[in-house]
Design a protein around this motif. Structure first.
Motif, PDB file in Angstrom:
ATOM      1  N   ALA A 138      -6.521   2.358  -0.586  1.00  0.00           N
ATOM      2  CA  ALA A 138      -7.664   3.047   0.008  1.00  0.00           C
ATOM      3  C   ALA A 138      -7.278   4.393   0.582  1.00  0.00           C
ATOM      4  O   ALA A 138      -8.101   5.320   0.622  1.00  0.00           O
ATOM      5  CB  ALA A 138      -8.287   2.172   1.094  1.00  0.00           C
ATOM      6  N   GLU A 139      -6.043   4.546   1.018  1.00  0.00           N
ATOM      7  CA  GLU A 139      -5.606   5.815   1.585  1.00  0.00           C
ATOM      8  C   GLU A 139      -5.654   6.936   0.560  1.00  0.00           C
ATOM      9  O   GLU A 139      -5.889   8.091   0.905  1.00  0.00           O
ATOM     10  CB  GLU A 139      -4.196   5.675   2.149  1.00  0.00           C
ATOM     11  N   ARG A 140      -5.435   6.609  -0.710  1.00  0.00           N
ATOM     12  CA  ARG A 140      -5.399   7.646  -1.747  1.00  0.00           C
ATOM     13  C   ARG A 140      -6.527   7.481  -2.766  1.00  0.00           C
ATOM     14  O   ARG A 140      -6.775   8.394  -3.550  1.00  0.00           O
ATOM     15  CB  ARG A 140      -4.044   7.573  -2.475  1.00  0.00           C
ATOM     16  N   ARG A 141      -7.186   6.322  -2.755  1.00  0.00           N
ATOM     17  CA  ARG A 141      -8.251   6.048  -3.727  1.00  0.00           C
ATOM     18  C   ARG A 141      -9.448   5.429  -3.014  1.00  0.00           C
ATOM     19  O   ARG A 141      -9.875   4.315  -3.325  1.00  0.00           O
ATOM     20  CB  ARG A 141      -7.751   5.092  -4.810  1.00  0.00           C
ATOM     21  N   ALA A 142     -10.001   6.126  -2.066  1.00  0.00           N
ATOM     22  CA  ALA A 142     -11.055   5.549  -1.228  1.00  0.00           C
ATOM     23  C   ALA A 142     -12.298   5.181  -2.039  1.00  0.00           C
ATOM     24  O   ALA A 142     -12.849   4.090  -1.880  1.00  0.00           O
ATOM     25  CB  ALA A 142     -11.424   6.522  -0.111  1.00  0.00           C
ATOM     26  N   VAL A 143     -12.744   6.062  -2.910  1.00  0.00           N
ATOM     27  CA  VAL A 143     -13.939   5.785  -3.704  1.00  0.00           C
ATOM     28  C   VAL A 143     -13.678   4.647  -4.679  1.00  0.00           C
ATOM     29  O   VAL A 143     -14.499   3.729  -4.824  1.00  0.00           O
ATOM     30  CB  VAL A 143     -14.405   7.050  -4.457  1.00  0.00           C
ATOM     31  N   ILE A 167      -8.239   2.689   7.559  1.00  0.00           N
ATOM     32  CA  ILE A 167      -7.326   3.763   7.173  1.00  0.00           C
ATOM     33  C   ILE A 167      -7.918   5.141   7.474  1.00  0.00           C
ATOM     34  O   ILE A 167      -7.338   6.169   7.108  1.00  0.00           O
ATOM     35  CB  ILE A 167      -6.926   3.652   5.687  1.00  0.00           C
ATOM     36  N   GLY A 168      -9.088   5.165   8.146  1.00  0.00           N
ATOM     37  CA  GLY A 168      -9.691   6.446   8.498  1.00  0.00           C
ATOM     38  C   GLY A 168     -10.362   7.144   7.351  1.00  0.00           C
ATOM     39  O   GLY A 168     -10.527   8.367   7.372  1.00  0.00           O
ATOM     40  N   GLY A 169     -10.756   6.404   6.319  1.00  0.00           N
ATOM     41  CA  GLY A 169     -11.437   6.999   5.183  1.00  0.00           C
ATOM     42  C   GLY A 169     -12.784   7.579   5.559  1.00  0.00           C
ATOM     43  O   GLY A 169     -13.460   7.088   6.462  1.00  0.00           O
ATOM     44  N   GLU A 170     -13.183   8.626   4.866  1.00  0.00           N
ATOM     45  CA  GLU A 170     -14.429   9.301   5.194  1.00  0.00           C
ATOM     46  C   GLU A 170     -15.638   8.442   4.841  1.00  0.00           C
ATOM     47  O   GLU A 170     -15.638   7.705   3.861  1.00  0.00           O
ATOM     48  CB  GLU A 170     -14.533  10.637   4.455  1.00  0.00           C
TER      49      GLU A 170
END
Length: 239
Positions: A138-143, A167-170
């Motif tokens: 999720a940190e690098r592939r949130a969508v 992870i603080g994703g938008e």
């Protein structure tokens, strides 16, 4: 105790009360609108105009049930699909969008509480393995992670925004992933529920009416579950 932490902990500690309160609300509205329901059952739901009060009660249940890690979505959408037809799937999807944004906001403000809620839901064994992989992706592939979790048949809806928030994703990435994939499962299940209700009213074509959508949804769930498992376990590329 901080505000966000308080609410996340409160949701988990009181999820039984949340669920029962929402169900009681639906039951009260259902009893109050009993004449409407009886008439619609006699005339057939497919040709009916949904009642606003009943829709509000079902939406409240959909929203409340997605604020906690609870595997209730499949049964809820099947039942609602039998009563209201395929639009019940879209109703669940809209509730998913709103509940997901609220959970994500609280999780971002207190990531420790969100992670503890996930670990509790997944269990100790899964919490150290699967959760670690989900957060890493999720940190690098949130969508992409959002799409996978929204399509994964065994994942309660609340897990997705909690993972992204941890992870603080938008919020916009959660929204985009949900818009792309969040409607697939509830709409498919609502169609199955609608087909089943039509068969109950007209039992003659039971296999023709129900078997096909049930098989399609089952095959789609297996395929999506396999794909999600593969993508989650796939190692990240080094930059």
């Amino acid at each position: 105790m901080s505000g966000p932490h308080h609410w996340l902990v409160w949701f988990e500690r009181n999820k039984a009360w949340i669920v029962w309160s929402a169900l009681i609300l639906v039951a009260i509205i259902g009893i109050a609108r009993g004449d409407f329901i009886s008439g619609q059952l006699l005339d057939g739901w497919a040709s009916s105009t949904p009642d606003a009060a009943l829709l509000f009660g079902v939406f409240a249940w959909f929203f409340a049930s997605q604020l906690v890690v609870l595997p209730s979505g499949t049964l809820s959408v099947l039942v609602a699909g039998a009563l209201f037809g395929w639009p019940a799937g879209l109703l669940y999807f809209f509730a998913m969008l709103l509940a997901g944004q609220l959970l994500h906001l609280l999780a971002r403000q207190d990531r420790g509480a969100a992670r503890r809620a996930l670990e509790k839901a997944l269990g100790n064994k899964l919490g150290q393995g699967l959760l670690a992989r989900l957060i890493e992706r999720a940190e690098r592939r949130a969508v992409t992670t959002t799409i996978m979790l929204r399509l994964l048949p065994i994942a309660p809806s609340a897990i997705c925004p909690l993972v992204l928030g941890t992870i603080g994703g938008e919020a916009w990435k959660l929204a985009i992933g949900t818009l792309i994939s969040g409607w697939v499962r509830p709409l498919s299940l609502a169609i199955v529920g609608q087909s089943a209700s039509q068969v109950l009213l007209e039992p003659e074509p039971i296999l023709a009416e129900v078997a096909q959508p049930v098989v399609l949804v089952a095959l789609m769930s297996i395929a999506l579950s396999t794909l999600a498992g593969f993508l989650i376990s796939r190692p990240l590329r080094e930059h």
